[in-house]
Design an enzyme around this catalytic site. Sequence first.
Site, PDB file in Angstrom:
ATOM      1  N   CYS A  85       0.783  -1.166   0.203  1.00  0.00           N
ATOM      2  CA  CYS A  85       0.111  -0.006   0.067  1.00  0.00           C
ATOM      3  C   CYS A  85       0.766   1.402   0.075  1.00  0.00           C
ATOM      4  O   CYS A  85       0.626   2.279  -0.619  1.00  0.00           O
ATOM      5  CB  CYS A  85      -0.981   0.002   1.398  1.00  0.00           C
ATOM      6  N   CYS A 143      -8.352  -3.427  -3.784  1.00  0.00           N
ATOM      7  CA  CYS A 143      -7.220  -3.946  -4.874  1.00  0.00           C
ATOM      8  C   CYS A 143      -7.721  -5.598  -4.810  1.00  0.00           C
ATOM      9  O   CYS A 143      -7.890  -6.088  -3.856  1.00  0.00           O
ATOM     10  CB  CYS A 143      -5.795  -3.883  -4.445  1.00  0.00           C
ATOM     11  N   CYS A 163      -5.614   1.365   4.385  1.00  0.00           N
ATOM     12  CA  CYS A 163      -4.539   1.435   3.502  1.00  0.00           C
ATOM     13  C   CYS A 163      -3.234   2.157   3.737  1.00  0.00           C
ATOM     14  O   CYS A 163      -2.154   1.796   3.378  1.00  0.00           O
ATOM     15  CB  CYS A 163      -5.066   1.391   1.991  1.00  0.00           C
TER      16      CYS A 163
END
Length: 266
Positions: A132, A216, A242
Amino acid sequence: MASPARTPDTLDLGPRFTAAEVAALNARFADASTQDMLAAVLGEGLAGRVAVVSSFGAESAVLLHLVAQVDPATPVLFLDTHKHFPETLAYRDALVAQLGLTNLVVLEPDAATVAKKDEAGLRWSWDPDGCCEIRKVIPLAKAMAGLDATITGRKGFQSSTRAGLPRFELDSSDAVGRLKINPLASWTKDALDAYFTVHGLPHHPLVAQGYPSIGCAPCTSKVAPGEDPRSGRWKGWDKTECGIHVPGSTDDGDGSELPPGYEPVF
């Protein structure tokens, strides 16, 4: 530092914010509608210095529609991590066209950094924080260098870590003192669903497949009915954000590729 002459009554706010100014803004807009609040934010002192940060996820259409009604030229920052579901990218393009948004800004990770620190593209499998950091936190930090504030789509009901989320808060991702604005902080799931219906907004195609929160592809799982909407994010890891909203990466980089003023959390 904040100028003593500035007052939240006019949103005549410079590039540095204080806790007192944030408290004053929350008080000013405590009873204002979301539409009125956004009109003030986008039309007064922050015009040209604020951007929406959107994942084009499950509920993103509501905030983007609200923003488009005020100013469709508002910059919308999208972090293309190169790990998104294909459905998300298609949904992004369709929604931008439908809402008439004219300033989509696609942010991508630095190719050299990815080659150095995630050559195989599998860092998410053993270090999701580091993944991230490379693909979201650093690209967004660079893009924010010229901004005074960002608008997010976070809601208090999404998880226990977001409960009590205020409309205005100081951005804790660095020491610059930017403003973070959460127009939908107090919205309920029912209110969001109703807004989708009233305005004929399209849903992200993965929502119907059991994904109430979409990030994601490698780190997003389906969620059973009744579970925390974000429980499908980073399942199996002690990770709930994230890093672009709550710092917490453990990457081992030296921060040299970051803009001045950014404090890495490696």
